[in-house]
Motif scaffolding. Sequence first.
Motif, PDB file in Angstrom:
ATOM      1  N   GLN A  74       0.819  -1.213   0.000  1.00 22.89           N
ATOM      2  CA  GLN A  74       0.000   0.000   0.000  1.00 22.89           C
ATOM      3  C   GLN A  74       0.856   1.268   0.000  1.00 22.89           C
ATOM      4  OE1 GLN A  74      -2.649   0.209   3.340  1.00 22.89           O
ATOM      5  NE2 GLN A  74      -3.596   2.096   2.668  1.00 22.89           N
ATOM      6  N   ASP A 124       6.261   5.869  -3.159  1.00 19.00           N
ATOM      7  CA  ASP A 124       5.058   6.633  -2.835  1.00 19.00           C
ATOM      8  C   ASP A 124       5.386   7.837  -1.952  1.00 19.00           C
ATOM      9  OD1 ASP A 124       2.936   5.184  -4.139  1.00 19.00           O
ATOM     10  OD2 ASP A 124       3.294   3.569  -2.690  1.00 19.00           O
ATOM     11  N   ARG A 129      -0.894  10.364  -4.414  1.00 17.75           N
ATOM     12  CA  ARG A 129      -2.282  10.810  -4.287  1.00 17.75           C
ATOM     13  C   ARG A 129      -3.150   9.796  -3.546  1.00 17.75           C
ATOM     14  NH1 ARG A 129      -4.897  14.686  -7.128  1.00 17.75           N
ATOM     15  NH2 ARG A 129      -3.200  14.701  -8.622  1.00 17.75           N
ATOM     16  N   HIS A 130      -2.954   8.492  -3.808  1.00 15.44           N
ATOM     17  CA  HIS A 130      -3.817   7.500  -3.151  1.00 15.44           C
ATOM     18  C   HIS A 130      -3.652   7.512  -1.637  1.00 15.44           C
ATOM     19  CE1 HIS A 130      -0.218   4.870  -3.357  1.00 15.44           C
ATOM     20  NE2 HIS A 130      -0.782   4.202  -2.368  1.00 15.44           N
ATOM     21  N   GLU A 176      -5.393  10.810  -0.270  1.00 16.32           N
ATOM     22  CA  GLU A 176      -6.849  10.646  -0.272  1.00 16.32           C
ATOM     23  C   GLU A 176      -7.306   9.633   0.776  1.00 16.32           C
ATOM     24  OE1 GLU A 176      -7.751   9.764  -4.357  1.00 16.32           O
ATOM     25  OE2 GLU A 176      -7.438  11.855  -4.964  1.00 16.32           O
ATOM     26  N   ALA A 177      -6.620   8.512   0.891  1.00 14.98           N
ATOM     27  CA  ALA A 177      -7.025   7.465   1.833  1.00 14.98           C
ATOM     28  C   ALA A 177      -6.958   7.935   3.284  1.00 14.98           C
ATOM     29  CB  ALA A 177      -6.156   6.223   1.647  1.00 14.98           C
TER      30      ALA A 177
END
Length: 124
Positions: A63, A68, A85-86, A89-90
């Motif tokens: 993840q 990242d 971005r993920h 946002e998460a």
Amino acid sequence: MIGIDLVSIARITHMRERFGDKAFAKFLSEEELSLVQNDVTAAGFYAAKEAISKALGIGICGQCGFMDIKILKDVRNAPSFTLSRHLVEAYEISDVSLSITHENGFAVAVAVIEGQKRQRRLWH
């Protein structure tokens, strides 16, 4: 959310001596590689990425990989970071802070992330 990590600079030196500069490419982007002047800086960046992933509560995993997380430096050489971005946002991330220091053969990083961490039960 707070994360901290400690890395032996000798460990990073050994990794570079064994695998060459491509060892750094496993955890640093091209932009980050351009900021790394020596093994001390590389150790600080490694510690920072680990501390950031710990602040998220997930560590380096599928993840949240090393790529990242991007370590940056401002005009005064102070570190900061951005996230994919993920992750933003998460975790609904609204602000981040990072501190890196080096002393006596070690690099230490502390990361603070403001956002919404997944709820944990604090009782049983």
